[in-house]
Design an enzyme around this catalytic site. Structure first.
Site, mmCIF file in Angstrom:
data_model
loop_
_atom_site.group_PDB
_atom_site.id
_atom_site.type_symbol
_atom_site.label_atom_id
_atom_site.label_comp_id
_atom_site.label_asym_id
_atom_site.label_seq_id
_atom_site.Cartn_x
_atom_site.Cartn_y
_atom_site.Cartn_z
ATOM 1 N N LYS A 116 24.629 24.016 27.662
ATOM 2 C CA LYS A 116 24.817 24.781 26.413
ATOM 3 C C LYS A 116 25.353 23.865 25.305
ATOM 4 O O LYS A 116 25.795 22.744 25.591
ATOM 5 C CB LYS A 116 25.778 25.943 26.674
ATOM 6 C CG LYS A 116 27.176 25.489 27.099
ATOM 7 C CD LYS A 116 28.004 26.634 27.675
ATOM 8 C CE LYS A 116 29.366 26.147 28.108
ATOM 9 N NZ LYS A 116 30.129 27.168 28.847
ATOM 10 N N ARG A 153 37.012 38.170 29.515
ATOM 11 C CA ARG A 153 36.058 37.744 28.490
ATOM 12 C C ARG A 153 34.767 38.493 28.783
ATOM 13 O O ARG A 153 34.554 39.556 28.241
ATOM 14 C CB ARG A 153 35.893 36.217 28.489
ATOM 15 C CG ARG A 153 35.211 35.696 27.246
ATOM 16 C CD ARG A 153 35.157 34.178 27.189
ATOM 17 N NE ARG A 153 34.422 33.581 28.313
ATOM 18 C CZ ARG A 153 34.184 32.275 28.427
ATOM 19 N NH1 ARG A 153 34.636 31.428 27.526
ATOM 20 N NH2 ARG A 153 33.509 31.809 29.463
ATOM 21 N N TYR A 213 42.705 9.783 0.530
ATOM 22 C CA TYR A 213 43.080 11.056 -0.095
ATOM 23 C C TYR A 213 44.538 11.402 0.177
ATOM 24 O O TYR A 213 45.024 11.249 1.309
ATOM 25 C CB TYR A 213 42.225 12.192 0.468
ATOM 26 C CG TYR A 213 40.812 12.226 -0.066
ATOM 27 C CD1 TYR A 213 40.563 12.344 -1.424
ATOM 28 C CD2 TYR A 213 39.732 12.159 0.798
ATOM 29 C CE1 TYR A 213 39.253 12.395 -1.913
ATOM 30 C CE2 TYR A 213 38.434 12.220 0.336
ATOM 31 C CZ TYR A 213 38.200 12.332 -1.028
ATOM 32 O OH TYR A 213 36.917 12.383 -1.487
ATOM 33 N N MET A 245 35.149 12.819 4.511
ATOM 34 C CA MET A 245 33.926 13.415 5.048
ATOM 35 C C MET A 245 33.021 12.379 5.713
ATOM 36 O O MET A 245 32.477 12.622 6.791
ATOM 37 C CB MET A 245 33.147 14.137 3.936
ATOM 38 C CG MET A 245 31.952 14.912 4.464
ATOM 39 S SD MET A 245 30.977 15.686 3.178
ATOM 40 C CE MET A 245 32.083 16.950 2.582
HETATM 41 C C1 LIG Z 1 30.632 26.505 30.007
HETATM 42 C C2 LIG Z 1 30.571 27.168 31.334
HETATM 43 C C3 LIG Z 1 30.620 26.412 32.518
HETATM 44 C C4 LIG Z 1 30.884 24.915 32.531
HETATM 45 O O1 LIG Z 1 32.243 24.684 32.238
HETATM 46 P P1 LIG Z 1 32.869 23.191 32.325
HETATM 47 O O2 LIG Z 1 34.320 23.413 32.178
HETATM 48 O O3 LIG Z 1 32.299 22.443 31.169
HETATM 49 O O4 LIG Z 1 32.447 22.631 33.625
HETATM 50 C C5 LIG Z 1 30.448 27.071 33.718
HETATM 51 N N1 LIG Z 1 30.260 28.413 33.757
HETATM 52 C C6 LIG Z 1 30.223 29.168 32.644
HETATM 53 C C7 LIG Z 1 30.014 30.635 32.766
HETATM 54 C C8 LIG Z 1 30.393 28.575 31.400
HETATM 55 O O5 LIG Z 1 30.373 29.335 30.301
#
Ligand SMILES: *Cc1c(COP(=O)(O)O)cnc(C)c1O
Length: 329
Positions: free
Chosen positions: A6, A101, A226, A274
């Site tokens: 992701k 969550r 800055y 930046m």
């Molecule tokens: C992002 C995620 C992972 C991976 O997490 P890491 O800490 O990067 O290994 C695994 N399972 C779910 C559901 C996630 O959202």
């Protein structure tokens, strides 16, 4: 192993990363758009949509792309029930064992399983998953409690199980089960606060490198950048390098944060702007325009800069901005 790719593979480039991880048994993404990019690039492996779908259009697209679906809420269960009978999914049922969550609460499980069981045509397989809230702290007792809750809920049920993110993979062999879900560890970076990837036998996959634009003399008492937030205590030499918050370098970094030039550590002076930042090279001989400056990589753990910025390596990797060209080594 479900390789988690992701967020543009944690900043490493989604398609290039998936193409590199040829031994993965599948890929985990958060959003439909990420799965679309993978399929469009010719990736035919299993892809799990870890947030599931939001509406019927998304579900239709997930079916067309032959994605596996996380189902974590009442709304998603209802979507599945309303879907076309021709759509068939591997469903990863997400159980909330304490993170609050995503996921069904334990008391919802019997009715959820009943409803999934009544959709045999649309659900080709049910798998069980949960996510840890505090596995990045090695001795946090919450992880053990979440595992125990998950086991007692799914104990008598048929179906593959998945619990472990990188931290649990590294710290808890007993959490591995059928599918592990590594993210950050794949990229060679530590999931644990206060530990770097090399302490865990990992090698960072990303080097973030820029160049010295110019080297200038700064006289004692003069300020740099800055807000004039840094003043030279002695006559100094300062290199201006081409990296800034427009590339994903946090503006919150304090004076002294190191980058590597000619193999030596040069400390940040003044505010990150930046497109540029200034580093003190008074004690590094011969620094010149065009020299390489390493922001992070195998020789300078990203976890160090993250700690200075009050964040974690994950955020810096994901935050590398679009204008930074990604090159395969
Ligand atoms: C992002 C995620 C992972 C991976 O997490 P890491 O800490 O990067 O290994 C695994 N399972 C779910 C559901 C996630 O959202």
């Amino acid at each position: 192993m479900l390789a988690v790719v992701k967020a543009n593979a944690y900043g490493h480039g989604l398609v290039a990363t998936a193409g590199t991880l040829v031994d993965a048994d599948g890929f985990g993404v958060a959003r439909l758009e990420e799965a679309q990019i993978l399929r469009a690039s010719g990736i035919s492996s299993h892809i799990l949509l870890m947030e599931g779908v939001l509406d019927v259009t998304g579900q239709a697209e997930a079916a067309r792309l032959e994605l596996d679906l996380v189902v974590h809420s009442e709304q998603q269960l209802a979507l599945l029930e309303q879907g076309t009978a021709a759509w068939r999914f591997v469903v990863w049922l997400k159980i909330d064992t304490g993170m609050n969550r995503l996921g069904f609460r334990p008391e919802q499980l019997p009715s959820v399983l009943g409803r999934l069981g009544a959709m045999r045509a649309r659900v080709s397989e049910i798998r069980f998953m949960t996510h840890f809230a505090a596995s990045d702290e090695r001795d946090n007792t919450m992880t053990r409690k979440q595992m125990a809750r998950f086991d007692s809920l799914t104990g008598g049920l048929a179906g593959a199980r998945s619990l472990a993110n990188s931290a649990a993979i590294l710290a808890r062999q007993d959490s591995h089960r059928d599918w592990i879900r590594p993210g950050i560890a794949l990229y060679g970076v530590s999931p644990f606060a206060g530990e770097t990837g090399d302490m865990l036998g990992l090698v960072p996959a990303m080097r973030l490198v820029t160049t010295v634009i110019v080297v200038r003399d700064v006289h004692r008492g003069e300020s740099v950048g800055y807000g004039a937030s840094w003043r030279a205590a002695l006559d100094s030499r300062v290199a201006i390098i081409a990296a800034g918050y427009g590339d994903g370098i946090p503006r919150s970094l304090p004076n002294g944060t190191p980058v590597l030039i000619r193999g030596a550590r040069a400390g940040l002076v003044g505010r990150v702007s930046m497109d540029m930042m200034a580093v003190d090279v008074t004690d590094i001989p011969g620094v010149a325009t065009g020299d390489e400056a390493v922001l992070w990589g195998p020789e300078l753990p990203v976890e160090h800069m993250a700690a200075r910025a009050g964040t974690i390596g994950y955020e810096l990797l994901c935050g590398v901005s679009q204008r930074v060209p990604l090159k395969l080594a």
